[in-house]
Design a protein around this motif. Structure first.
Motif, PDB file in Angstrom:
ATOM      1  N   ALA A 165       0.837  -1.202   0.000  1.00  0.00           N
ATOM      2  CA  ALA A 165       0.000   0.000   0.000  1.00  0.00           C
ATOM      3  C   ALA A 165       0.869   1.249   0.000  1.00  0.00           C
ATOM      4  O   ALA A 165       0.596   2.213  -0.737  1.00  0.00           O
ATOM      5  CB  ALA A 165      -0.924   0.000   1.210  1.00  0.00           C
ATOM      6  N   ALA A 166       1.929   1.269   0.783  1.00  0.00           N
ATOM      7  CA  ALA A 166       2.825   2.427   0.846  1.00  0.00           C
ATOM      8  C   ALA A 166       3.532   2.615  -0.490  1.00  0.00           C
ATOM      9  O   ALA A 166       3.674   3.735  -0.982  1.00  0.00           O
ATOM     10  CB  ALA A 166       3.846   2.255   1.965  1.00  0.00           C
ATOM     11  N   ARG A 167       3.944   1.524  -1.103  1.00  0.00           N
ATOM     12  CA  ARG A 167       4.620   1.593  -2.395  1.00  0.00           C
ATOM     13  C   ARG A 167       3.684   2.151  -3.464  1.00  0.00           C
ATOM     14  O   ARG A 167       4.074   2.994  -4.265  1.00  0.00           O
ATOM     15  CB  ARG A 167       5.107   0.202  -2.771  1.00  0.00           C
ATOM     16  CG  ARG A 167       6.024   0.177  -3.939  1.00  0.00           C
ATOM     17  CD  ARG A 167       6.668  -1.179  -4.032  1.00  0.00           C
ATOM     18  NE  ARG A 167       6.541  -1.627  -5.397  1.00  0.00           N
ATOM     19  CZ  ARG A 167       6.671  -2.855  -5.802  1.00  0.00           C
ATOM     20  NH1 ARG A 167       6.909  -3.804  -4.921  1.00  0.00           N
ATOM     21  NH2 ARG A 167       6.574  -3.187  -7.050  1.00  0.00           N
ATOM     22  N   SER A 168       2.446   1.709  -3.457  1.00  0.00           N
ATOM     23  CA  SER A 168       1.460   2.196  -4.415  1.00  0.00           C
ATOM     24  C   SER A 168       1.197   3.682  -4.209  1.00  0.00           C
ATOM     25  O   SER A 168       1.105   4.454  -5.165  1.00  0.00           O
ATOM     26  CB  SER A 168       0.155   1.407  -4.256  1.00  0.00           C
ATOM     27  OG  SER A 168      -0.832   1.928  -5.090  1.00  0.00           O
ATOM     28  N   SER A 169       1.098   4.102  -2.965  1.00  0.00           N
ATOM     29  CA  SER A 169       0.876   5.509  -2.641  1.00  0.00           C
ATOM     30  C   SER A 169       2.053   6.364  -3.107  1.00  0.00           C
ATOM     31  O   SER A 169       1.854   7.471  -3.635  1.00  0.00           O
ATOM     32  CB  SER A 169       0.679   5.661  -1.133  1.00  0.00           C
ATOM     33  OG  SER A 169       0.519   7.008  -0.798  1.00  0.00           O
ATOM     34  N   MET A 170       3.278   5.860  -2.933  1.00  0.00           N
ATOM     35  CA  MET A 170       4.466   6.606  -3.374  1.00  0.00           C
ATOM     36  C   MET A 170       4.462   6.766  -4.894  1.00  0.00           C
ATOM     37  O   MET A 170       4.794   7.825  -5.415  1.00  0.00           O
ATOM     38  CB  MET A 170       5.752   5.900  -2.936  1.00  0.00           C
ATOM     39  CG  MET A 170       6.042   6.082  -1.463  1.00  0.00           C
ATOM     40  SD  MET A 170       7.651   5.444  -0.881  1.00  0.00           S
ATOM     41  CE  MET A 170       8.147   4.256  -2.041  1.00  0.00           C
ATOM     42  N   ARG A 171       4.061   5.708  -5.612  1.00  0.00           N
ATOM     43  CA  ARG A 171       4.012   5.792  -7.076  1.00  0.00           C
ATOM     44  C   ARG A 171       3.005   6.849  -7.521  1.00  0.00           C
ATOM     45  O   ARG A 171       3.272   7.629  -8.428  1.00  0.00           O
ATOM     46  CB  ARG A 171       3.639   4.440  -7.675  1.00  0.00           C
ATOM     47  CG  ARG A 171       4.763   3.458  -7.660  1.00  0.00           C
ATOM     48  CD  ARG A 171       4.346   2.177  -8.322  1.00  0.00           C
ATOM     49  NE  ARG A 171       5.438   1.231  -8.308  1.00  0.00           N
ATOM     50  CZ  ARG A 171       5.287  -0.057  -8.507  1.00  0.00           C
ATOM     51  NH1 ARG A 171       4.092  -0.554  -8.741  1.00  0.00           N
ATOM     52  NH2 ARG A 171       6.326  -0.860  -8.478  1.00  0.00           N
ATOM     53  N   THR A 172       1.849   6.869  -6.889  1.00  0.00           N
ATOM     54  CA  THR A 172       0.811   7.850  -7.233  1.00  0.00           C
ATOM     55  C   THR A 172       1.310   9.265  -6.972  1.00  0.00           C
ATOM     56  O   THR A 172       1.140  10.156  -7.805  1.00  0.00           O
ATOM     57  CB  THR A 172      -0.475   7.586  -6.415  1.00  0.00           C
ATOM     58  OG1 THR A 172      -0.898   6.244  -6.656  1.00  0.00           O
ATOM     59  CG2 THR A 172      -1.572   8.553  -6.774  1.00  0.00           C
ATOM     60  N   THR A 173       1.948   9.486  -5.838  1.00  0.00           N
ATOM     61  CA  THR A 173       2.481  10.807  -5.491  1.00  0.00           C
ATOM     62  C   THR A 173       3.568  11.222  -6.475  1.00  0.00           C
ATOM     63  O   THR A 173       3.599  12.368  -6.933  1.00  0.00           O
ATOM     64  CB  THR A 173       3.044  10.798  -4.056  1.00  0.00           C
ATOM     65  OG1 THR A 173       2.017  10.380  -3.159  1.00  0.00           O
ATOM     66  CG2 THR A 173       3.551  12.170  -3.655  1.00  0.00           C
ATOM     67  N   THR A 174       4.452  10.300  -6.836  1.00  0.00           N
ATOM     68  CA  THR A 174       5.527  10.600  -7.783  1.00  0.00           C
ATOM     69  C   THR A 174       4.959  10.991  -9.144  1.00  0.00           C
ATOM     70  O   THR A 174       5.406  11.955  -9.760  1.00  0.00           O
ATOM     71  CB  THR A 174       6.469   9.383  -7.925  1.00  0.00           C
ATOM     72  OG1 THR A 174       6.966   9.034  -6.644  1.00  0.00           O
ATOM     73  CG2 THR A 174       7.622   9.690  -8.854  1.00  0.00           C
ATOM     74  N   LYS A 175       3.951  10.258  -9.603  1.00  0.00           N
ATOM     75  CA  LYS A 175       3.317  10.592 -10.883  1.00  0.00           C
ATOM     76  C   LYS A 175       2.675  11.979 -10.812  1.00  0.00           C
ATOM     77  O   LYS A 175       2.777  12.774 -11.743  1.00  0.00           O
ATOM     78  CB  LYS A 175       2.259   9.545 -11.249  1.00  0.00           C
ATOM     79  CG  LYS A 175       2.828   8.240 -11.737  1.00  0.00           C
ATOM     80  CD  LYS A 175       1.717   7.272 -12.068  1.00  0.00           C
ATOM     81  CE  LYS A 175       2.267   5.917 -12.456  1.00  0.00           C
ATOM     82  NZ  LYS A 175       1.203   4.943 -12.726  1.00  0.00           N
TER      83      LYS A 175
END
Length: 89
Positions: A73-83
């Motif tokens: 979940a944290a990894r997915s959230s980081m990807r969304t924020t980076t995008k």
């Protein structure tokens, strides 16, 4: 096909070879392990042991699953924020 380690020949004959250990409950396998260790699983002091071991293993592996879910979940959230940040916001 080789015989599974945790199941004696007598018990193994009752299950289909293709099923592997799926024909046995976890508690049946723990009773077999106790028996192979030279203990009597029907002894009063060991009657509840397979259930206790099963419960302990469920607790121990639950923590691993929970940690893995949090990481994903944290990894997915980081990807969304980076995008979002890379899109010029």
């Amino acid at each position: 096909m080789t015989q599974p380690i945790a199941v004696s020949k007598a018990i193994h004959k009752e299950a289909e070879m293709d099923e592997g250990l799926s024909g046995f409950s976890t508690q049946e396998m723990y009773r077999e392990i106790l028996s192979r260790l030279g203990e009597d699983p029907s002894r009063e002091g060991l009657l509840a042991t397979p259930g206790r071991v099963e419960k302990s293993m469920a607790f121990l592996t639950k923590a691993t699953t929970r940690t893995r879910r949090r990481f994903c979940a944290a990894r997915s959230s980081m990807r969304t924020t980076t995008k979002w940040l890379s899109s010029g916001h």
